[in-house]
Design a protein around this motif. Structure first.
Motif, PDB file in Angstrom:
ATOM      1  N   PHE A  74       0.848  -1.309   0.015  1.00  7.76           N
ATOM      2  CA  PHE A  74       0.182   0.003   0.056  1.00  7.76           C
ATOM      3  C   PHE A  74       0.912   1.285  -0.198  1.00  7.76           C
ATOM      4  O   PHE A  74       0.391   2.220  -0.721  1.00  7.76           O
ATOM      5  CB  PHE A  74      -0.921   0.007   1.230  1.00  7.76           C
ATOM      6  CG  PHE A  74      -1.773   1.202   1.240  1.00  7.76           C
ATOM      7  CD1 PHE A  74      -3.088   1.022   0.284  1.00  7.76           C
ATOM      8  CD2 PHE A  74      -1.804   2.048   2.007  1.00  7.76           C
ATOM      9  CE1 PHE A  74      -4.066   2.124   0.422  1.00  7.76           C
ATOM     10  CE2 PHE A  74      -2.798   3.171   2.130  1.00  7.76           C
ATOM     11  CZ  PHE A  74      -3.634   3.160   1.141  1.00  7.76           C
ATOM     12  N   VAL A 126      -0.638   3.361  -3.252  1.00  9.62           N
ATOM     13  CA  VAL A 126      -1.574   4.345  -3.061  1.00  9.62           C
ATOM     14  C   VAL A 126      -1.176   5.445  -3.963  1.00  9.62           C
ATOM     15  O   VAL A 126      -2.038   6.561  -4.333  1.00  9.62           O
ATOM     16  CB  VAL A 126      -1.936   4.409  -1.709  1.00  9.62           C
ATOM     17  CG1 VAL A 126      -0.905   5.236  -0.906  1.00  9.62           C
ATOM     18  CG2 VAL A 126      -3.174   5.482  -1.700  1.00  9.62           C
ATOM     19  N   ALA A 166       0.911   7.550   2.859  1.00 11.20           N
ATOM     20  CA  ALA A 166       0.065   6.253   2.734  1.00 11.20           C
ATOM     21  C   ALA A 166      -0.780   5.984   4.237  1.00 11.20           C
ATOM     22  O   ALA A 166      -1.963   5.689   4.199  1.00 11.20           O
ATOM     23  CB  ALA A 166       1.082   5.031   2.537  1.00 11.20           C
ATOM     24  N   ASP A 167      -0.186   6.393   5.363  1.00  9.30           N
ATOM     25  CA  ASP A 167      -0.815   6.200   6.614  1.00  9.30           C
ATOM     26  C   ASP A 167      -2.191   6.995   6.756  1.00  9.30           C
ATOM     27  O   ASP A 167      -2.983   6.599   7.221  1.00  9.30           O
ATOM     28  CB  ASP A 167       0.084   6.349   7.613  1.00  9.30           C
ATOM     29  CG  ASP A 167       1.054   5.563   7.687  1.00  9.30           C
ATOM     30  OD1 ASP A 167       0.882   4.337   7.300  1.00  9.30           O
ATOM     31  OD2 ASP A 167       1.799   5.693   8.743  1.00  9.30           O
ATOM     32  N   GLN A 224      -3.932   7.990   4.167  1.00  8.14           N
ATOM     33  CA  GLN A 224      -5.182   7.622   3.321  1.00  8.14           C
ATOM     34  C   GLN A 224      -5.480   6.007   3.987  1.00  8.14           C
ATOM     35  O   GLN A 224      -6.436   5.762   3.498  1.00  8.14           O
ATOM     36  CB  GLN A 224      -4.663   7.336   1.800  1.00  8.14           C
ATOM     37  CG  GLN A 224      -4.413   8.752   1.237  1.00  8.14           C
ATOM     38  CD  GLN A 224      -3.863   8.554  -0.355  1.00  8.14           C
ATOM     39  OE1 GLN A 224      -4.338   7.886  -1.167  1.00  8.14           O
ATOM     40  NE2 GLN A 224      -2.689   9.412  -0.371  1.00  8.14           N
ATOM     41  N   GLY A 225      -4.457   5.296   4.319  1.00 11.06           N
ATOM     42  CA  GLY A 225      -4.689   3.888   4.461  1.00 11.06           C
ATOM     43  C   GLY A 225      -5.378   3.479   5.683  1.00 11.06           C
ATOM     44  O   GLY A 225      -5.989   2.461   5.995  1.00 11.06           O
ATOM     45  N   LYS A 226      -5.473   4.376   6.645  1.00 12.64           N
ATOM     46  CA  LYS A 226      -6.154   4.315   8.277  1.00 12.64           C
ATOM     47  C   LYS A 226      -7.504   4.469   8.012  1.00 12.64           C
ATOM     48  O   LYS A 226      -8.253   4.076   9.133  1.00 12.64           O
ATOM     49  CB  LYS A 226      -5.548   5.173   9.239  1.00 12.64           C
ATOM     50  CG  LYS A 226      -4.278   4.942   9.644  1.00 12.64           C
ATOM     51  CD  LYS A 226      -3.569   6.084  10.770  1.00 12.64           C
ATOM     52  CE  LYS A 226      -2.060   5.530  10.944  1.00 12.64           C
ATOM     53  NZ  LYS A 226      -1.556   6.660  12.013  1.00 12.64           N
ATOM     54  N   THR A 250      -9.510  -1.813   6.614  1.00 16.95           N
ATOM     55  CA  THR A 250      -9.048  -0.411   6.244  1.00 16.95           C
ATOM     56  C   THR A 250      -8.668  -0.281   4.794  1.00 16.95           C
ATOM     57  O   THR A 250      -8.888  -1.600   4.154  1.00 16.95           O
ATOM     58  CB  THR A 250      -7.581   0.072   7.172  1.00 16.95           C
ATOM     59  OG1 THR A 250      -6.637  -0.848   6.335  1.00 16.95           O
ATOM     60  CG2 THR A 250      -7.897  -0.146   8.541  1.00 16.95           C
ATOM     61  N   ALA A 260      -6.162   0.489   3.458  1.00 17.07           N
ATOM     62  CA  ALA A 260      -4.997  -0.313   3.007  1.00 17.07           C
ATOM     63  C   ALA A 260      -5.204  -1.574   3.240  1.00 17.07           C
ATOM     64  O   ALA A 260      -4.219  -2.126   2.122  1.00 17.07           O
ATOM     65  CB  ALA A 260      -3.813   0.232   4.113  1.00 17.07           C
ATOM     66  N   ASP A 261      -5.783  -2.421   3.714  1.00 22.29           N
ATOM     67  CA  ASP A 261      -6.074  -3.949   3.755  1.00 22.29           C
ATOM     68  C   ASP A 261      -6.811  -4.090   2.274  1.00 22.29           C
ATOM     69  O   ASP A 261      -6.218  -5.121   1.677  1.00 22.29           O
ATOM     70  CB  ASP A 261      -7.115  -4.253   4.888  1.00 22.29           C
ATOM     71  CG  ASP A 261      -6.567  -3.860   6.396  1.00 22.29           C
ATOM     72  OD1 ASP A 261      -5.238  -4.139   6.424  1.00 22.29           O
ATOM     73  OD2 ASP A 261      -7.433  -3.772   7.217  1.00 22.29           O
ATOM     74  N   THR A 263      -4.275  -3.725  -0.381  1.00 22.06           N
ATOM     75  CA  THR A 263      -3.286  -4.493  -0.319  1.00 22.06           C
ATOM     76  C   THR A 263      -3.953  -6.106  -0.964  1.00 22.06           C
ATOM     77  O   THR A 263      -3.030  -6.907  -1.663  1.00 22.06           O
ATOM     78  CB  THR A 263      -2.789  -4.953   0.994  1.00 22.06           C
ATOM     79  OG1 THR A 263      -2.296  -3.828   1.394  1.00 22.06           O
ATOM     80  CG2 THR A 263      -1.682  -6.115   0.859  1.00 22.06           C
TER      81      THR A 263
END
Length: 620
Positions: A87, A91, A329-330, A332-334, A405, A407-408, A411
């Motif tokens: 991710f 992303v 990335a964090d 957007q990913g959280k 999330t 991100a999950d 991925t």
């Protein structure tokens, strides 16, 4: 002997000519050692894939240290540096990885199939212009033109006073590994023949001292012993054909694609030294190192090694680059998109490795999500959905509270393929199921499609090619599929273009796209259905298997009128009312059991009331 002035003059002249000749001789005549460092299949692994091993910052530090030991160093990649990335890179469209490749000083790279995941135009118009090194593909053609656009078939690099030619090639299977729509108009030719052609051209026109082949194709064998190396050079395999067929113009082969490490060397008639053939493995966990001794315009010795990226100091600048990418990335990913009640996983082998040849809960689940997004009349009117196993890159793990999330999801499905719904005949659908058995020579003999709930089929794995799926035991909502009927089927754009050799899915008519890609569809599905419990009931059965569906009911081939949804079946539960379909599971079992208990209790109560009534009448 008398000393004459003439003899003295001649001797002096000869000495002068010898001195001038020595001065004019190229530097490599005395012997130059060139260090070739290589890697493959980095796939955006900016963070260490294993604690203490690999990672962009440590890889950069290692390269810096090895270059300090020998200034005559070239850094090369055998492809797939980007895409199918975690991710942190995915992303941001792999821009942080491209910056990393520039920071470590990549001198040239072959393209891999994943460099084409977003299509040739993205590679040509975005990726290559943002890089500062050539992308090589001698066997990619547009018409009669090799290496079209900004691609190059080869490049010449000068280091330590010698000229090193580098040729690139990509696996001939590339058209089946990326969306055909993204490479329309391109042809991928035989990598051996094209590499030999480009190498000969470098020798004759550029007078290079050595040629390195970067080929994004590899062996399934791993190791460096005689048995492993015999497997690497097996002429019955795609990569073995390259190893055996590469001409004596090619001094070194650095490979990729198969994600396994090997370090071998082979005698080649006319070469003058053993030819090293290497692959590091994957994800930046090691580097190829080849030491070439070059004298008199040719390679006199070559020695290969694979060096684990472990125990080196991190490069501070690259560490900052990774930290910046991770911070973005964090953010957007959280974002939480939903919850799961249990893990949703891919199929695995007995050794616990991913198995794309077996039915998986995750594959079926993704098909369910895509059907749910496209079953409505104004969304495509889909009745069935299929999912390719290669598009699934991770599992949904439950964690502490089942949170999923963004991100999950990214991925699990990193390719962001568009979702397409088409009309196929029952005959075309059967043909697609038969194409799960891949053509002879494919790297994977069988690719198991994920299929949506309400669709099932029975097959004979030992049946003849093209007739393994039983035509009278393919079911939609419990009714036999009509070979002449038409059905609306949702697939991603990769399959819709015939990817992974599913050419039957490349056909179809009346294509409809919602404008969503597979990732946004998945995110929306979690938002609408959380907490999510994936259905674990099988949808593909072997002949004689317990629970396999049998024929029953009429087919519902619609000829384009019946969209299969009836306003109720959205691919996640509508198949339970079918006659002769898949076993009833999940919440429906609970409802049925409770209803049965209620009926039993009501019956007992009624019996007790009737008996009391009879007793009262008797007494009266």
């Amino acid at each position: 002997m008398r000393f004459s002035p003439l003899r003295s003059f001649v001797a002096a002249g000869a000495a002068t000519l010898i001195a001038l000749g020595a001065a004019a001789a190229p530097a490599h005549a005395a012997g130059t050692e060139v260090q070739i460092l290589g890697f493959n299949d980095f796939h955006g692994r900016l963070e260490a894939p294993v604690a203490g091993t690999g990672g962009a910052a440590q890889m950069a530090g290692m390269i810096k240290e090895l270059k300090a030991q020998n200034a005559n160093t070239l850094l090369l990649s055998a492809g797939d540096s980007i895409s199918a990335s975690p991710f942190i890179s995915l992303v941001q469209k792999d821009e942080p990885t491209i910056e990393f490749l520039k920071a470590i000083g990549v001198d040239a790279t072959a393209i891999g199939n994943h460099e084409l995941d977003r299509g040739f135009d993205d590679l040509n118009d975005r990726v290559i212009p943002h890089s500062d090194f050539p992308y090589l593909a001698a066997n990619v053609y547009r018409g009669s033109e090799p290496a079209p656009g900004r691609l190059q078939e080869s490049t010449v690099l000068e280091v330590g006073g010698v000229k090193i030619g580098v040729v690139g090639a990509v696996t001939v299977e590339t058209p089946t590994l990326v969306s055909p729509a993204g490479i329309r108009g391109l042809e991928v030719k035989d990598p051996t023949a094209e590499a030999n052609r480009a190498a000969a051209k470098l020798k004759s026109e550029q007078d290079v001292d050595a040629v390195i082949l970067l080929v994004h194709e590899g062996s399934e064998s791993t190791g460096s012993n005689a048995t492993a190396c015999a497997g690497v050079a097996d002429p019955n395999t795609p990569f073995g054909k390259i190893v055996k067929g590469a001409s004596a113009d090619i001094n070194v082969i650095l490979s990729g694609h198969t994600h396994v490490p090997y370090n071998c060397s082979y005698d080649v008639p006319g070469l003058g030294h053993k030819r090293p053939v290497l692959q590091t493995g994957k994800y930046g966990d090691a580097l190829d190192q080849v030491k070439l001794t070059i004298a008199g315009g040719k390679v006199t010795a070559a020695e290969g090694a694979i060096l684990p990226i472990k125990g080196y100091d991190e490069d501070a600048d690259v560490a900052k680059l990774v930290a910046k990418a991770k911070a973005e990335a964090d953010v957007q990913g959280k974002v939480k998109i939903g919850e799961i009640t249990a893990e949703i996983k891919r199929a695995v082998t007995a050794k616990g490795e991913e198995d794309r040849g077996a039915e998986s809960t995750l594959g079926n689940f993704i098909a369910d999500a895509q059907l749910a997004a496209t079953h409505a009349d104004n969304r495509g009117g889909a009745q069935i959905a299929f999912m390719n196993p290669g598009g699934l890159r991770a599992d949904f793990r439950k964690g502490t509270d089942g949170t999923v999330t963004f991100a999950d999801a990214a991925t699990v499905q990193p390719f962001a393929n568009d979702v397409v719904t088409k009309a196929y005949t029952g005959k075309e659908i059967k043909a697609a199921l038969e194409q799960q058995w891949q053509p002879e020579g494919s790297s994977r003999p069988f690719l198991h499609l994920g299929v949506s709930k309400g669709f099932s089929y029975v097959y004979d794995p030992n049946g003849p090619a093209g007739s393994r799926v039983l035509a009278d035991r393919i079911f939609l909502d419990g009714k036999v599929l009509d070979p002449n009927g038409t059905y609306r089927v949702t697939v991603n754009s990769f399959l819709a273009s015939g990817g992974d050799n599913f050419t039957a899915l490349g056909g179809g008519t009346n294509a409809f796209a919602t404008g969503d890609n597979d990732l946004t569809v998945l995110v929306d599905y979690f938002g609408a259905n959380s907490p999510v419990t994936a259905d674990t009931v099988e949808r593909a059965y072997t002949v004689g298997q317990a629970g396999a569906p049998s024929a029953g009911g009429e087919n519902n081939g619609s000829g384009g009128e019946n969209n299969g949804s009836g306003g109720e079946n959205n691919g996640s539960g509508g198949g339970d009312e079918s006659d002769g379909g898949l076993p009833i599971t999940g919440t429906n079992v609970t409802v049925i059991v409770i209803a049965g208990l209620v009926l039993i209790i009501a019956g007992v109560a009624a019996f007790a009331v009737a008996r009391r009534r009879r007793i009262r009448l008797t007494v009266e």
